[in-house]
Scaffold this active site. Sequence first.
Site, PDB file in Angstrom:
ATOM      1  N   LEU A  75       0.800  -1.220   0.000  1.00  0.00           N
ATOM      2  CA  LEU A  75       0.000   0.000   0.000  1.00  0.00           C
ATOM      3  C   LEU A  75       0.836   1.275   0.000  1.00  0.00           C
ATOM      4  O   LEU A  75       0.361   2.319  -0.429  1.00  0.00           O
ATOM      5  CB  LEU A  75      -0.936   0.004   1.211  1.00  0.00           C
ATOM      6  N   ARG A  76       2.042   1.214   0.538  1.00  0.00           N
ATOM      7  CA  ARG A  76       2.976   2.362   0.579  1.00  0.00           C
ATOM      8  C   ARG A  76       2.619   3.430   1.610  1.00  0.00           C
ATOM      9  O   ARG A  76       3.384   4.383   1.785  1.00  0.00           O
ATOM     10  CB  ARG A  76       3.115   3.017  -0.807  1.00  0.00           C
ATOM     11  N   HIS A 244       3.947 -15.762  -4.209  1.00  0.00           N
ATOM     12  CA  HIS A 244       4.310 -15.657  -5.632  1.00  0.00           C
ATOM     13  C   HIS A 244       5.332 -16.699  -6.114  1.00  0.00           C
ATOM     14  O   HIS A 244       6.450 -16.349  -6.497  1.00  0.00           O
ATOM     15  CB  HIS A 244       4.747 -14.235  -5.998  1.00  0.00           C
ATOM     16  N   ASP A 317      -0.155  -9.136  -6.204  1.00  0.00           N
ATOM     17  CA  ASP A 317       1.237  -8.746  -5.984  1.00  0.00           C
ATOM     18  C   ASP A 317       1.452  -7.274  -6.352  1.00  0.00           C
ATOM     19  O   ASP A 317       2.495  -6.883  -6.883  1.00  0.00           O
ATOM     20  CB  ASP A 317       2.189  -9.640  -6.774  1.00  0.00           C
ATOM     21  N   PHE A 335      12.083  -2.884  -8.539  1.00  0.00           N
ATOM     22  CA  PHE A 335      11.263  -4.045  -8.840  1.00  0.00           C
ATOM     23  C   PHE A 335       9.792  -3.709  -8.589  1.00  0.00           C
ATOM     24  O   PHE A 335       9.477  -2.900  -7.723  1.00  0.00           O
ATOM     25  CB  PHE A 335      11.639  -5.220  -7.927  1.00  0.00           C
TER      26      PHE A 335
END
Length: 435
Positions: A75-76, A244, A317, A335
């Site tokens: 979410l940052r 993942h 992701d 990334f």
Amino acid sequence: MAVTDIPPPPTAYVNARLMDPATGLDAPGALYAEGESIADFGPGLFADGVPDGIEVVDCEGYILCPGLVDMRVQLREPGEEHKGTLASAGRAAAAGGITTMVCLPNTLPVIDDVSVVEFVARRARLLGLAKVYPYGAVTKGLEGKELAEMGLLAESGAVAFTDGTKPVADTATMRRALQYAATFDLLIVQHPEEPGLAGEGVVNAGAMATRLGLVGIPTQAEVMMIERDLRLLELTGGRLHFGHVTTGAAIDVIRQAKARGMQVTCDTAPFYFSLNELAVGDYRTFSKLSPPLRAEEDRLAVIEGLRDGTIDIIASDHAPEDEEAKRLPFGQAAFGGIGLETLLPISLELVRNGHLTLIEMLRLITCVPADLLGLRAGRLVRGAPADLLIFDPDKPWKIDRDDMISKSKNSPFDGHLTQGRPRRTVVDGRTVYQF
């Protein structure tokens, strides 16, 4: 929007194709939401018409199913709001049909403290968009050394524990984490990458890396970490989930562990069954992901893992990065790719290509992740929150980064032609998105 104290009006969703992946329901019918909850649903509901005083939503024959549950989102906020916020992610999730998100703990500060868990939960509730549940960190500061207070974090609302985009690399620390988690029936989620072998790699090791002159990450880095952790799980008991997974070798090992009865689960992301390493192309940094896009044989192995049930869940992701972090030479670029708005349409490609039925695919992004994490979501149940998605599975469209709601625009699917689009997303009986 912000949530209000005014309850949503009683609403009848009629002329729908009801679909509940948890029970196998797939039939024409209607659903009635009263307040914030599902009051009733079924094929015969409102057969004699909708009573006065009830708001009517005509679903036009489109699919009405539980809102999607995305168990892997960055979410940052707090700390990197220039890349994304709870509000921007909530709006993007709503546009993607996602009503529940589970956020990784790699915020600033890290979610290794009760106060940060409570901040995230409180902010999400106030916004009234997609619901947000946080992971707690396995180790303090995500440094891989000292265990975080997992018990306290769980009591405060953390649904599982992970060091996010970092593996718990130290074997003794991972053993202690699994032992502690087993005692309290907590779930550990591991990023499966052996850091010593991955090194400074930026793409999948192989011919493509050689041609581009870039440092590669061998597929063995993924399977080695998984094999180690499965040995530790045998030692400690408990539950373990791998995020993942991308390689055929790793999927084979997990398949064998499941056959032995181990409590292990895993997920993958749409990037890894829809794209391969060729998407990196001429140093295309929007396709620089962690783990990296793999060879075609690994992409096909991911699809087979989804087909045979080895891979339990699909997660977006979602990893937003700002323009400056991506507009760099490939080796220096960040990334990550955004994925909230593309989770549904790219997952629908599995259906169109004959790999899964529609209801099988929807299970992977509704009831299965909800059940794994103990969330009251992902099912059509009377009395449950009215978290709903109405979508057209055949709507063709072109993914265009400039049209995306997400604050950051770093989509590896930019320019991709696809099908399937949400028409309406409902959270607690309130429409939060309408196309």
